[in-house]
Design a protein around this motif. Structure first.
Motif, PDB file in Angstrom:
ATOM      1  N   GLU A  62       0.820  -1.215   0.000  1.00 35.88           N
ATOM      2  CA  GLU A  62       0.000   0.000   0.000  1.00 35.88           C
ATOM      3  C   GLU A  62       0.852   1.262   0.000  1.00 35.88           C
ATOM      4  O   GLU A  62       0.360   2.331  -0.355  1.00 35.88           O
ATOM      5  CB  GLU A  62      -0.927  -0.011   1.211  1.00 35.88           C
ATOM      6  CG  GLU A  62      -1.944  -1.139   1.155  1.00 35.88           C
ATOM      7  CD  GLU A  62      -2.824  -1.188   2.384  1.00 35.88           C
ATOM      8  OE1 GLU A  62      -2.757  -0.269   3.221  1.00 35.88           O
ATOM      9  OE2 GLU A  62      -3.590  -2.159   2.507  1.00 35.88           O
ATOM     10  N   ASP A  63       2.098   1.140   0.399  1.00 40.12           N
ATOM     11  CA  ASP A  63       2.970   2.304   0.508  1.00 40.12           C
ATOM     12  C   ASP A  63       4.072   2.295  -0.557  1.00 40.12           C
ATOM     13  O   ASP A  63       5.165   2.792  -0.334  1.00 40.12           O
ATOM     14  CB  ASP A  63       3.600   2.355   1.898  1.00 40.12           C
ATOM     15  CG  ASP A  63       4.416   1.104   2.198  1.00 40.12           C
ATOM     16  OD1 ASP A  63       4.276   0.099   1.476  1.00 40.12           O
ATOM     17  OD2 ASP A  63       5.198   1.139   3.168  1.00 40.12           O
ATOM     18  N   LEU A  64       3.784   1.745  -1.723  1.00 36.45           N
ATOM     19  CA  LEU A  64       4.781   1.602  -2.778  1.00 36.45           C
ATOM     20  C   LEU A  64       5.127   2.966  -3.368  1.00 36.45           C
ATOM     21  O   LEU A  64       4.280   3.639  -3.949  1.00 36.45           O
ATOM     22  CB  LEU A  64       4.236   0.678  -3.870  1.00 36.45           C
ATOM     23  CG  LEU A  64       5.240   0.106  -4.854  1.00 36.45           C
ATOM     24  CD1 LEU A  64       6.230  -0.812  -4.155  1.00 36.45           C
ATOM     25  CD2 LEU A  64       4.502  -0.666  -5.934  1.00 36.45           C
ATOM     26  N   PRO A  65       6.381   3.416  -3.219  1.00 30.36           N
ATOM     27  CA  PRO A  65       6.764   4.718  -3.767  1.00 30.36           C
ATOM     28  C   PRO A  65       6.925   4.658  -5.288  1.00 30.36           C
ATOM     29  O   PRO A  65       7.008   3.568  -5.879  1.00 30.36           O
ATOM     30  CB  PRO A  65       8.106   5.001  -3.084  1.00 30.36           C
ATOM     31  CG  PRO A  65       8.669   3.664  -2.784  1.00 30.36           C
ATOM     32  CD  PRO A  65       7.485   2.765  -2.520  1.00 30.36           C
ATOM     33  N   THR A  66       6.998   5.809  -5.905  1.00 29.62           N
ATOM     34  CA  THR A  66       7.231   5.875  -7.346  1.00 29.62           C
ATOM     35  C   THR A  66       8.601   5.306  -7.684  1.00 29.62           C
ATOM     36  O   THR A  66       8.770   4.571  -8.646  1.00 29.62           O
ATOM     37  CB  THR A  66       7.144   7.330  -7.835  1.00 29.62           C
ATOM     38  OG1 THR A  66       5.849   7.819  -7.491  1.00 29.62           O
ATOM     39  CG2 THR A  66       7.349   7.435  -9.319  1.00 29.62           C
ATOM     40  N   ARG A  67       9.594   5.660  -6.886  1.00 27.59           N
ATOM     41  CA  ARG A  67      10.953   5.166  -7.091  1.00 27.59           C
ATOM     42  C   ARG A  67      11.678   5.166  -5.754  1.00 27.59           C
ATOM     43  O   ARG A  67      11.574   6.120  -4.996  1.00 27.59           O
ATOM     44  CB  ARG A  67      11.708   6.041  -8.086  1.00 27.59           C
ATOM     45  CG  ARG A  67      13.121   5.562  -8.362  1.00 27.59           C
ATOM     46  CD  ARG A  67      13.776   6.342  -9.481  1.00 27.59           C
ATOM     47  NE  ARG A  67      13.132   6.110 -10.751  1.00 27.59           N
ATOM     48  CZ  ARG A  67      13.515   5.178 -11.630  1.00 27.59           C
ATOM     49  NH1 ARG A  67      14.527   4.403 -11.350  1.00 27.59           N
ATOM     50  NH2 ARG A  67      12.888   5.025 -12.774  1.00 27.59           N
ATOM     51  N   VAL A  68      12.424   4.121  -5.499  1.00 25.98           N
ATOM     52  CA  VAL A  68      13.247   4.030  -4.289  1.00 25.98           C
ATOM     53  C   VAL A  68      14.608   4.634  -4.616  1.00 25.98           C
ATOM     54  O   VAL A  68      15.179   4.354  -5.664  1.00 25.98           O
ATOM     55  CB  VAL A  68      13.419   2.555  -3.853  1.00 25.98           C
ATOM     56  CG1 VAL A  68      14.488   2.409  -2.812  1.00 25.98           C
ATOM     57  CG2 VAL A  68      12.109   1.996  -3.347  1.00 25.98           C
ATOM     58  N   SER A  69      15.110   5.440  -3.731  1.00 29.14           N
ATOM     59  CA  SER A  69      16.465   5.949  -3.941  1.00 29.14           C
ATOM     60  C   SER A  69      17.431   4.962  -3.293  1.00 29.14           C
ATOM     61  O   SER A  69      17.311   4.627  -2.115  1.00 29.14           O
ATOM     62  CB  SER A  69      16.630   7.341  -3.336  1.00 29.14           C
ATOM     63  OG  SER A  69      16.418   7.305  -1.954  1.00 29.14           O
TER      64      SER A  69
END
Length: 81
Positions: A62-69
């Motif tokens: 549910e908390d999937l970011p657009t991109r992980v740094s």
């Protein structure tokens, strides 16, 4: 079978392919030869299961970011030199 994104310590090998799980990524490196025989089928099914588990985890997050740094890992001098 390892659980994708479950911890920072688990890894597995399929042939010469290494898969390491981390909390924010899977690291996959090496090579995998899938031959046209029963052994190749077994490897292909294991790899498919791992990818299916990975996709399911990502789809359910549910908390999937657009991109992980990500940051490069620290390089440490070889203590055995």
């Amino acid at each position: 079978m390892l659980k994708p994104f479950d911890n920072e310590t688990q890894s597995m090998n399929l042939g010469d392919l290494t898969i390491e799980t981390r909390l924010d990524q899977l690291e996959i490196y090496g090579s995998l030869s899938i031959t046209r025989d029963q052994a190749g089928l077994a490897l292909a099914l294991q790899f498919k299961q791992l990818m299916d588990d990975t996709v399911a985890h990502l789809q359910q997050a549910e908390d999937l970011p657009t991109r992980v740094s990500t940051k490069p890992t620290d390089q440490v001098d070889n203590p055995f030199k």
